[in-house]
Motif scaffolding. Structure first.
Motif, PDB file in Angstrom:
ATOM      1  N   PHE A  19      -0.664   8.292  -9.044  1.00 37.89           N
ATOM      2  CA  PHE A  19      -1.772   7.560  -9.648  1.00 37.89           C
ATOM      3  C   PHE A  19      -1.980   6.215  -8.950  1.00 37.89           C
ATOM      4  CE2 PHE A  19      -3.390   4.464 -12.704  1.00 37.89           C
ATOM      5  CZ  PHE A  19      -4.488   5.120 -13.258  1.00 37.89           C
ATOM      6  N   GLU A  20      -0.886   5.492  -8.718  1.00 34.15           N
ATOM      7  CA  GLU A  20      -0.983   4.187  -8.074  1.00 34.15           C
ATOM      8  C   GLU A  20      -1.414   4.310  -6.616  1.00 34.15           C
ATOM      9  OE1 GLU A  20      -0.633   0.957  -9.258  1.00 34.15           O
ATOM     10  OE2 GLU A  20      -0.859   2.042 -11.144  1.00 34.15           O
ATOM     11  N   LEU A  21      -0.928   5.333  -5.936  1.00 29.00           N
ATOM     12  CA  LEU A  21      -1.337   5.556  -4.554  1.00 29.00           C
ATOM     13  C   LEU A  21      -2.846   5.783  -4.482  1.00 29.00           C
ATOM     14  CD1 LEU A  21      -0.942   6.149  -1.541  1.00 29.00           C
ATOM     15  CD2 LEU A  21      -0.256   8.488  -2.183  1.00 29.00           C
ATOM     16  N   ARG A  22      -3.356   6.636  -5.352  1.00 28.67           N
ATOM     17  CA  ARG A  22      -4.787   6.917  -5.348  1.00 28.67           C
ATOM     18  C   ARG A  22      -5.594   5.663  -5.707  1.00 28.67           C
ATOM     19  NH1 ARG A  22      -8.381  10.109  -9.802  1.00 28.67           N
ATOM     20  NH2 ARG A  22     -10.223  10.454  -8.525  1.00 28.67           N
ATOM     21  N   ARG A  23      -5.126   4.923  -6.700  1.00 31.27           N
ATOM     22  CA  ARG A  23      -5.851   3.724  -7.141  1.00 31.27           C
ATOM     23  C   ARG A  23      -5.966   2.700  -6.011  1.00 31.27           C
ATOM     24  NH1 ARG A  23      -4.800  -1.235  -9.502  1.00 31.27           N
ATOM     25  NH2 ARG A  23      -2.524  -0.935  -9.490  1.00 31.27           N
ATOM     26  N   HIS A  24      -4.864   2.468  -5.321  1.00 27.99           N
ATOM     27  CA  HIS A  24      -4.881   1.481  -4.240  1.00 27.99           C
ATOM     28  C   HIS A  24      -5.688   1.983  -3.044  1.00 27.99           C
ATOM     29  CE1 HIS A  24      -2.197  -1.783  -5.555  1.00 27.99           C
ATOM     30  NE2 HIS A  24      -1.593  -0.847  -6.282  1.00 27.99           N
ATOM     31  N   LEU A  55       6.845  15.147  -2.773  1.00 25.86           N
ATOM     32  CA  LEU A  55       7.604  13.907  -2.921  1.00 25.86           C
ATOM     33  C   LEU A  55       7.275  12.927  -1.799  1.00 25.86           C
ATOM     34  CD1 LEU A  55      11.212  15.102  -3.856  1.00 25.86           C
ATOM     35  CD2 LEU A  55       9.546  13.990  -5.352  1.00 25.86           C
ATOM     36  N   PRO A  56       7.075  11.658  -2.125  1.00 24.65           N
ATOM     37  CA  PRO A  56       6.914  10.645  -1.083  1.00 24.65           C
ATOM     38  C   PRO A  56       8.278  10.313  -0.481  1.00 24.65           C
ATOM     39  CG  PRO A  56       6.928   9.585  -3.209  1.00 24.65           C
ATOM     40  CD  PRO A  56       7.002  11.074  -3.480  1.00 24.65           C
ATOM     41  N   THR A  57       8.288   9.825   0.729  1.00 23.82           N
ATOM     42  CA  THR A  57       9.526   9.378   1.353  1.00 23.82           C
ATOM     43  C   THR A  57       9.524   7.856   1.431  1.00 23.82           C
ATOM     44  OG1 THR A  57       8.608   9.406   3.590  1.00 23.82           O
ATOM     45  CG2 THR A  57       9.584  11.471   2.764  1.00 23.82           C
ATOM     46  N   PRO A  58      10.683   7.243   1.630  1.00 24.00           N
ATOM     47  CA  PRO A  58      10.710   5.783   1.821  1.00 24.00           C
ATOM     48  C   PRO A  58       9.851   5.342   2.993  1.00 24.00           C
ATOM     49  CG  PRO A  58      12.904   6.579   1.299  1.00 24.00           C
ATOM     50  CD  PRO A  58      12.048   7.800   1.492  1.00 24.00           C
ATOM     51  N   ASP A  59       9.860   6.109   4.094  1.00 18.37           N
ATOM     52  CA  ASP A  59       9.059   5.739   5.263  1.00 18.37           C
ATOM     53  C   ASP A  59       7.567   5.771   4.936  1.00 18.37           C
ATOM     54  OD1 ASP A  59       8.797   5.330   8.300  1.00 18.37           O
ATOM     55  OD2 ASP A  59       7.610   7.154   7.988  1.00 18.37           O
ATOM     56  N   PHE A  60       7.133   6.836   4.278  1.00 25.69           N
ATOM     57  CA  PHE A  60       5.730   6.936   3.867  1.00 25.69           C
ATOM     58  C   PHE A  60       5.357   5.749   2.981  1.00 25.69           C
ATOM     59  CE2 PHE A  60       2.578   8.137   0.683  1.00 25.69           C
ATOM     60  CZ  PHE A  60       1.557   8.683   1.448  1.00 25.69           C
ATOM     61  N   SER A  61       6.215   5.427   2.025  1.00 23.56           N
ATOM     62  CA  SER A  61       5.933   4.353   1.073  1.00 23.56           C
ATOM     63  C   SER A  61       5.800   3.011   1.783  1.00 23.56           C
ATOM     64  CB  SER A  61       7.046   4.281   0.022  1.00 23.56           C
ATOM     65  OG  SER A  61       7.201   5.529  -0.631  1.00 23.56           O
ATOM     66  N   GLU A  62       6.705   2.744   2.709  1.00 20.27           N
ATOM     67  CA  GLU A  62       6.669   1.470   3.425  1.00 20.27           C
ATOM     68  C   GLU A  62       5.387   1.344   4.260  1.00 20.27           C
ATOM     69  OE1 GLU A  62      10.283   1.501   5.627  1.00 20.27           O
ATOM     70  OE2 GLU A  62      11.553   1.357   3.820  1.00 20.27           O
ATOM     71  N   VAL A  64       2.471   2.871   3.766  1.00 19.62           N
ATOM     72  CA  VAL A  64       1.296   2.744   2.901  1.00 19.62           C
ATOM     73  C   VAL A  64       1.256   1.361   2.257  1.00 19.62           C
ATOM     74  CG1 VAL A  64       0.145   3.625   0.839  1.00 19.62           C
ATOM     75  CG2 VAL A  64       1.110   5.223   2.497  1.00 19.62           C
ATOM     76  N   ASP A  65       2.399   0.832   1.888  1.00 22.31           N
ATOM     77  CA  ASP A  65       2.447  -0.528   1.331  1.00 22.31           C
ATOM     78  C   ASP A  65       1.823  -1.533   2.294  1.00 22.31           C
ATOM     79  OD1 ASP A  65       3.544  -0.165  -1.195  1.00 22.31           O
ATOM     80  OD2 ASP A  65       5.612  -0.286  -0.478  1.00 22.31           O
ATOM     81  N   VAL A  66       2.137  -1.387   3.572  1.00 23.74           N
ATOM     82  CA  VAL A  66       1.581  -2.290   4.586  1.00 23.74           C
ATOM     83  C   VAL A  66       0.085  -2.050   4.749  1.00 23.74           C
ATOM     84  CG1 VAL A  66       1.590  -2.905   7.039  1.00 23.74           C
ATOM     85  CG2 VAL A  66       3.751  -2.542   5.839  1.00 23.74           C
ATOM     86  N   ALA A  67      -0.296  -0.775   4.838  1.00 21.95           N
ATOM     87  CA  ALA A  67      -1.701  -0.433   5.078  1.00 21.95           C
ATOM     88  C   ALA A  67      -2.606  -0.860   3.922  1.00 21.95           C
ATOM     89  CB  ALA A  67      -1.837   1.072   5.328  1.00 21.95           C
ATOM     90  N   LEU A  68      -2.129  -0.710   2.714  1.00 22.59           N
ATOM     91  CA  LEU A  68      -2.951  -1.007   1.534  1.00 22.59           C
ATOM     92  C   LEU A  68      -2.639  -2.367   0.913  1.00 22.59           C
ATOM     93  CD1 LEU A  68      -2.971   2.502  -0.235  1.00 22.59           C
ATOM     94  CD2 LEU A  68      -4.603   1.558   1.406  1.00 22.59           C
ATOM     95  N   GLU A  69      -1.687  -3.078   1.509  1.00 23.72           N
ATOM     96  CA  GLU A  69      -1.320  -4.416   1.028  1.00 23.72           C
ATOM     97  C   GLU A  69      -0.992  -4.396  -0.465  1.00 23.72           C
ATOM     98  OE1 GLU A  69      -4.477  -7.056   2.125  1.00 23.72           O
ATOM     99  OE2 GLU A  69      -4.059  -6.897   4.267  1.00 23.72           O
ATOM    100  N   THR A  70      -0.049  -3.520  -0.829  1.00 22.58           N
ATOM    101  CA  THR A  70       0.322  -3.342  -2.238  1.00 22.58           C
ATOM    102  C   THR A  70       1.396  -4.320  -2.702  1.00 22.58           C
ATOM    103  OG1 THR A  70       2.087  -1.756  -1.776  1.00 22.58           O
ATOM    104  CG2 THR A  70      -0.161  -0.875  -1.998  1.00 22.58           C
ATOM    105  N   GLY A  71       1.915  -5.136  -1.785  1.00 22.23           N
ATOM    106  CA  GLY A  71       3.000  -6.037  -2.165  1.00 22.23           C
ATOM    107  C   GLY A  71       4.329  -5.323  -2.348  1.00 22.23           C
ATOM    108  N   GLY A  72       4.487  -4.142  -1.711  1.00 20.75           N
ATOM    109  CA  GLY A  72       5.743  -3.402  -1.801  1.00 20.75           C
ATOM    110  C   GLY A  72       5.872  -2.528  -3.028  1.00 20.75           C
ATOM    111  N   LEU A  73       4.765  -2.309  -3.753  1.00 20.17           N
ATOM    112  CA  LEU A  73       4.815  -1.531  -4.996  1.00 20.17           C
ATOM    113  C   LEU A  73       5.391  -0.135  -4.791  1.00 20.17           C
ATOM    114  CD1 LEU A  73       4.059  -0.992  -7.978  1.00 20.17           C
ATOM    115  CD2 LEU A  73       1.797  -0.277  -7.156  1.00 20.17           C
ATOM    116  N   LEU A  74       4.878   0.597  -3.812  1.00 23.09           N
ATOM    117  CA  LEU A  74       5.293   1.987  -3.634  1.00 23.09           C
ATOM    118  C   LEU A  74       6.740   2.079  -3.160  1.00 23.09           C
ATOM    119  CD1 LEU A  74       2.035   3.492  -2.086  1.00 23.09           C
ATOM    120  CD2 LEU A  74       2.756   3.432  -4.480  1.00 23.09           C
ATOM    121  N   SER A  75       7.165   1.131  -2.349  1.00 23.14           N
ATOM    122  CA  SER A  75       8.564   1.127  -1.906  1.00 23.14           C
ATOM    123  C   SER A  75       9.504   0.892  -3.072  1.00 23.14           C
ATOM    124  CB  SER A  75       8.771   0.049  -0.834  1.00 23.14           C
ATOM    125  OG  SER A  75       8.068   0.370   0.348  1.00 23.14           O
TER     126      SER A  75
END
Length: 282
Positions: A19-24, A55-62, A64-75
């Motif tokens: 949900f958060e991935l889609r929202r961002h 399942l997301p991976t830590p690498d994917f999360s990191e 996407v966090d950079v690309a979407l500027e989530t402040g590290g939320l997904l990580s």
């Protein structure tokens, strides 16, 4: 199949992550394919993660966090997601690993999960059941991220010499696993001792167990059966297992001698085999 428009973020950590991935992503005005191109993953994978089918991976999360500027939320969320995918009976133990300041474990027949390599994990989990092996392997390996914390726990692992000879996977898998154990030489927070065959009868003959110690909470002892785990804070059990662990440490080889034995077994039992003229054998 879950439809993205009815994804319930409260259903599970995996659903909340999606949900958060889609929202961002939508806030950034990107399609799934566009985001995938940016982070070097397929748009299809982005969609599967958004709909809680992958399942997301830590690498994917990191990334996407950079690309979407989530402040590290997904990580931050990915560790919770991974723990939620562990067998229900083991999830409490994973939480203990996260909170512990010290983990003391005695293992009779295989390397503890916190120090297993990818190939070793696959060989262990693939016995009798190879379904979703990639995801199950990723979930187990994610537990090792506790060592990346600002204040990681101190780990003591006493490993029976038998575990060095128990060929999990194949010779290459074992060679890689033992080399990985040796990579922690000199690391004061990850300590590996081998209980040699010459120790004879010892305090751990009843089986493997783990002691979790915390900054302000009582110690907990964990033992495991087939498809079940048994953590307990019973003071008598904790006191008994603590005494047993002290005796096992006294009977085990020193850190230096343990590393030498691991290295010798790795080279002599799992080293590259050669034929009579010295050429590597297929």
């Amino acid at each position: 199949m879950t439809h993205i428009n009815v994804l319930d973020p409260g259903a599970s950590p995996l659903d909340y992550y999606g949900f958060e991935l889609r929202r961002h992503r939508e806030s950034a005005g990107l399609t799934q394919k566009q985001l995938g191109d940016i982070v070097n993953y397929t748009g299809s994978l982005v969609g599967q993660i958004e709909t809680a089918r992958k399942l997301p991976t830590p690498d994917f999360s990191e990334r996407v966090d950079v690309a979407l500027e989530t402040g590290g939320l997904l990580s931050r969320l990915v560790d919770l997601v991974m723990r939620s995918q562990l067998p229900a009976w083991f999830q409490q133990v994973a939480e203990l690993e996260v909170r512990a300041t010290e983990v003391c474990t005695f293992q009779t027949h295989m390397v503890h999960g916190l120090l297993q390599t990818n190939a070793y994990v696959r060989a262990v989990l693939g016995v009798l059941d190879e379904t979703n092996l990639d995801d199950r392997t990723a979930v187990r390996l994610a537990r090792q991220r506790i060592f990346e914390k600002g204040e990681p726990p101190v780990l003591w692992m006493i490993l029976s010499e038998a575990a060095l000879y128990q060929e999990v996977g194949d010779r290459e898998v074992m060679r890689e696993q033992l080399a990985y154990l040796l990579s922690f030489e000199g690391n004061p927070r990850i300590n590996i001792q081998v209980l040699p065959f010459s120790a004879g009868a010892h305090a751990g003959l009843q089986g493997s167990f783990t002691l979790f110690r915390f900054a302000s909470d009582p110690d907990i002892v964990y033992t495991e059966g087939y498809g079940s785990g048994h953590p307990t804070a019973n003071s008598d059990t904790v006191r008994d297992c603590s005494l047993r662990y002290d005796h096992l440490q006294a009977a085990a080889l020193s850190l230096k001698d343990s590393a030498e034995l691991i290295r010798r077994v790795m080279e002599e039992r799992y080293g590259e085999q050669r034929d009579s003229d010295g050429s590597p054998m297929a």
